[in-house]
Design a protein around this motif. Structure first.
Motif, PDB file in Angstrom:
ATOM      1  N   SER A   1       0.854  -1.176  -0.011  1.00  0.00           N
ATOM      2  CA  SER A   1       0.018   0.055   0.056  1.00  0.00           C
ATOM      3  C   SER A   1       1.062   1.330  -0.231  1.00  0.00           C
ATOM      4  O   SER A   1       0.248   2.502  -0.088  1.00  0.00           O
ATOM      5  N   ILE A   2       1.954   1.188  -0.067  1.00  0.00           N
ATOM      6  CA  ILE A   2       2.890   2.346   0.039  1.00  0.00           C
ATOM      7  C   ILE A   2       2.873   3.472  -0.822  1.00  0.00           C
ATOM      8  O   ILE A   2       2.572   4.582  -0.557  1.00  0.00           O
ATOM      9  N   VAL A   3       2.879   3.089  -2.112  1.00  0.00           N
ATOM     10  CA  VAL A   3       2.857   3.970  -3.343  1.00  0.00           C
ATOM     11  C   VAL A   3       1.298   4.626  -3.220  1.00  0.00           C
ATOM     12  O   VAL A   3       1.201   5.921  -3.566  1.00  0.00           O
ATOM     13  N   PRO A   4       0.301   3.751  -3.249  1.00  0.00           N
ATOM     14  CA  PRO A   4      -0.929   4.324  -3.263  1.00  0.00           C
ATOM     15  C   PRO A   4      -1.115   5.255  -1.991  1.00  0.00           C
ATOM     16  O   PRO A   4      -1.682   6.299  -2.483  1.00  0.00           O
ATOM     17  N   GLN A   5      -0.450   5.216  -0.808  1.00  0.00           N
ATOM     18  CA  GLN A   5      -0.770   6.052   0.237  1.00  0.00           C
ATOM     19  C   GLN A   5       0.264   7.291  -0.100  1.00  0.00           C
ATOM     20  O   GLN A   5      -0.469   8.418   0.102  1.00  0.00           O
ATOM     21  N   LEU A   6       1.331   7.215  -0.853  1.00  0.00           N
ATOM     22  CA  LEU A   6       2.141   8.434  -1.109  1.00  0.00           C
ATOM     23  C   LEU A   6       1.276   9.075  -2.401  1.00  0.00           C
ATOM     24  O   LEU A   6       1.506  10.295  -2.393  1.00  0.00           O
ATOM     25  N   ASN A   7       0.619   8.555  -3.000  1.00  0.00           N
ATOM     26  CA  ASN A   7      -0.350   9.110  -4.261  1.00  0.00           C
ATOM     27  C   ASN A   7      -1.715   9.719  -3.686  1.00  0.00           C
ATOM     28  O   ASN A   7      -2.281  10.384  -4.436  1.00  0.00           O
ATOM     29  N   TRP A  21      -4.347   7.963  -1.812  1.00  0.00           N
ATOM     30  CA  TRP A  21      -5.385   7.322  -2.173  1.00  0.00           C
ATOM     31  C   TRP A  21      -6.085   7.197  -0.570  1.00  0.00           C
ATOM     32  O   TRP A  21      -5.292   7.113   0.360  1.00  0.00           O
ATOM     33  N   SER A  22      -7.326   7.132  -0.698  1.00  0.00           N
ATOM     34  CA  SER A  22      -8.006   6.890   0.639  1.00  0.00           C
ATOM     35  C   SER A  22      -7.896   5.550   1.157  1.00  0.00           C
ATOM     36  O   SER A  22      -7.769   4.611   0.439  1.00  0.00           O
ATOM     37  N   PRO A  23      -7.942   5.364   2.407  1.00  0.00           N
ATOM     38  CA  PRO A  23      -7.779   3.994   3.053  1.00  0.00           C
ATOM     39  C   PRO A  23      -8.847   3.117   2.253  1.00  0.00           C
ATOM     40  O   PRO A  23      -8.654   1.852   2.286  1.00  0.00           O
ATOM     41  N   ASP A  24     -10.024   3.343   2.282  1.00  0.00           N
ATOM     42  CA  ASP A  24     -11.347   2.743   1.845  1.00  0.00           C
ATOM     43  C   ASP A  24     -10.912   2.360   0.443  1.00  0.00           C
ATOM     44  O   ASP A  24     -11.399   1.205  -0.170  1.00  0.00           O
ATOM     45  N   LYS A  25      -9.908   2.977  -0.291  1.00  0.00           N
ATOM     46  CA  LYS A  25      -9.663   2.494  -1.751  1.00  0.00           C
ATOM     47  C   LYS A  25      -8.484   1.673  -1.705  1.00  0.00           C
ATOM     48  O   LYS A  25      -8.448   0.505  -2.439  1.00  0.00           O
ATOM     49  N   ILE A  26      -7.636   1.650  -0.751  1.00  0.00           N
ATOM     50  CA  ILE A  26      -6.262   1.169  -0.801  1.00  0.00           C
ATOM     51  C   ILE A  26      -6.422  -0.361  -0.499  1.00  0.00           C
ATOM     52  O   ILE A  26      -5.965  -1.151  -0.996  1.00  0.00           O
ATOM     53  N   LYS A  27      -7.297  -0.625   0.778  1.00  0.00           N
ATOM     54  CA  LYS A  27      -7.343  -1.929   1.366  1.00  0.00           C
ATOM     55  C   LYS A  27      -7.696  -2.902   0.136  1.00  0.00           C
ATOM     56  O   LYS A  27      -7.318  -3.942  -0.178  1.00  0.00           O
TER      57      LYS A  27
END
Length: 377
Positions: A98-104, A106-112
């Motif tokens: 999930s590191i790159v989506p977090q840096l970009n 993204w919301s937690p609801d989308k990342i998981k």
């Protein structure tokens, strides 16, 4: 999609690692860069995401100069898989991916759900592996995590720097097949660096052979084998691999008779078990008389697991197959056209009698030539 225009890399001591190379990579291609140590293949790949800044020329992604990007933004938009994998040991598998989506942003609801989707895509059960740590996984499982992480933010371009070279041969071959299947499904543009010619021939839509910073030839595996454009290219590929008179070789001499098949009424659970046991990426579907019916990919089975009762519901037709009277040349020509990377061989009654893949085709032809050469000596 991606374009090099007279790109060079010269270090401060004057060493020219890459010497004015120009080529284009269309969207969705898997291009392999290969050459001896010091040929410039890894430097060429790293210049794409500016891990190595180029000295002159232009590198364009979708027509936009990579130098016009903020370097960190450019790298977040490009997937990157390396030999050492580079997972954070104190992060769980889920957090690593999930590191790159977090840096970009993204919301937690989308990342998981994205992370869990990717884990399933690369053959890791999120219910089992999401909360584990890298040290609890095998080398092959860790590399699957590395691939999932590279795909996490849905990049158009993925760079892979000798990703399988540290793995044992069985795991390496399995991951090669899985990557080929993923590439077909996701249509990502992949630049893959390797030092292994057999891996290059198996993986690449096209192969770029480099030496001393120069690009000597960029062609399909078949074209390289048939028409090496440079003496070094022929030597590097290996003269024993050069295909001789494939039109004279019957396809039944090079096909594998060990074909994994299933009936269309089989459940998705049984299909996945079979796929994992036999370490394949696509399953040939036949009826009770062994007549060819279609093909099902592991990706489609996993994706539709809870929505179907039988694999026949997601079976795709096989438009590219050969009669057992065909030649190796017919298989070479058809291999570029088949979307599955394999060609079923059938008899006159349409019963499956064998299977040819790109890897098995080239391997068999190489063996044939080696035996012919030895017999002549």
């Amino acid at each position: 999609m991606l374009k090099f225009e007279n790109v060079s890399k010269v270090y401060e001591d004057g060493f020219k690692a890459v010497d004015s190379i120009s080529f284009e990579i269309p969207k969705g291609e898997l291009l392999v860069l290969i050459g001896p140590s010091g040929s410039g293949k890894s430097t060429t790949m790293k210049m794409i995401n500016r891990m190595e800044p180029h000295t002159s020329g232009k590198i364009l992604i979708n027509g936009k100069d990579t130098n016009s990007y903020v370097a960190s933004d450019l790298r977040r938009g490009i997937g990157y898989v390396i030999q050492q994998i580079g997972l954070f040991p104190h992060y769980t598998i889920e957090k690593n991916i999930s590191i790159v989506p977090q840096l970009n942003g993204w919301s937690p609801d989308k990342i998981k759900p994205r992370v869990h989707e990717l884990m399933e895509l690369v053959g890791l059960d999120p219910n089992i592996h999401a909360n584990r740590y890298p040290k609890e996984l095998s080398g092959g499982q860790q590399q699957r995590v590395g691939i999932a992480r590279a795909l996490a933010s849905d990049p158009e371009v993925i760079l892979m720097d000798e990703p399988f070279s540290a793995l044992d041969p069985i795991t390496r071959e399995q991951l090669q097949g899985e990557l080929i299947s993923l590439h077909k499904k996701l249509n990502k543009t992949i630049i893959f660096v390797t030092h292994d010619m057999d891996e290059a021939l198996k993986m690449g839509d096209r192969i770029a052979i480099m030496k001393d910073g120069k690009l000597l030839q960029l062609d399909t595996p078949e074209k390289l084998l048939h028409e090496p454009a440079h003496g070094f290219v022929e030597e590097f590929i290996g003269k024993h691999r050069i295909i001789q008179n494939p039109e004279l070789m019957p396809v039944i001499d090079i096909m594998s008779e060990s074909v994994v098949t299933s009936l269309p009424q089989s459940s998705p659970e049984k299909a996945i078990t079979l796929i994992r046991q036999r370490k394949i990426t696509d399953l040939i579907i036949v009826d009770e008389s062994k007549a060819l019916q279609g093909i099902v990919s592991a990706y489609d089975v996993i994706k539709s697991m809870n929505a179907i009762r039988t694999i026949g519901e997601i079976m795709q037709p096989v438009d590219h197959f050969l009669l057992d009277s065909a030649s190796a040349k017919d298989a070479i020509i058809m291999m570029d056209e088949t979307p599955f990377g394999m060609i079923p061989i059938v008899d006159e009654a349409n019963k499956v009698v064998g299977l040819v893949t790109r890897g098995s085709l080239l391997s068999a032809l190489s063996t044939q030539w080696t035996e012919t050469e030895e017999a002549a000596q």
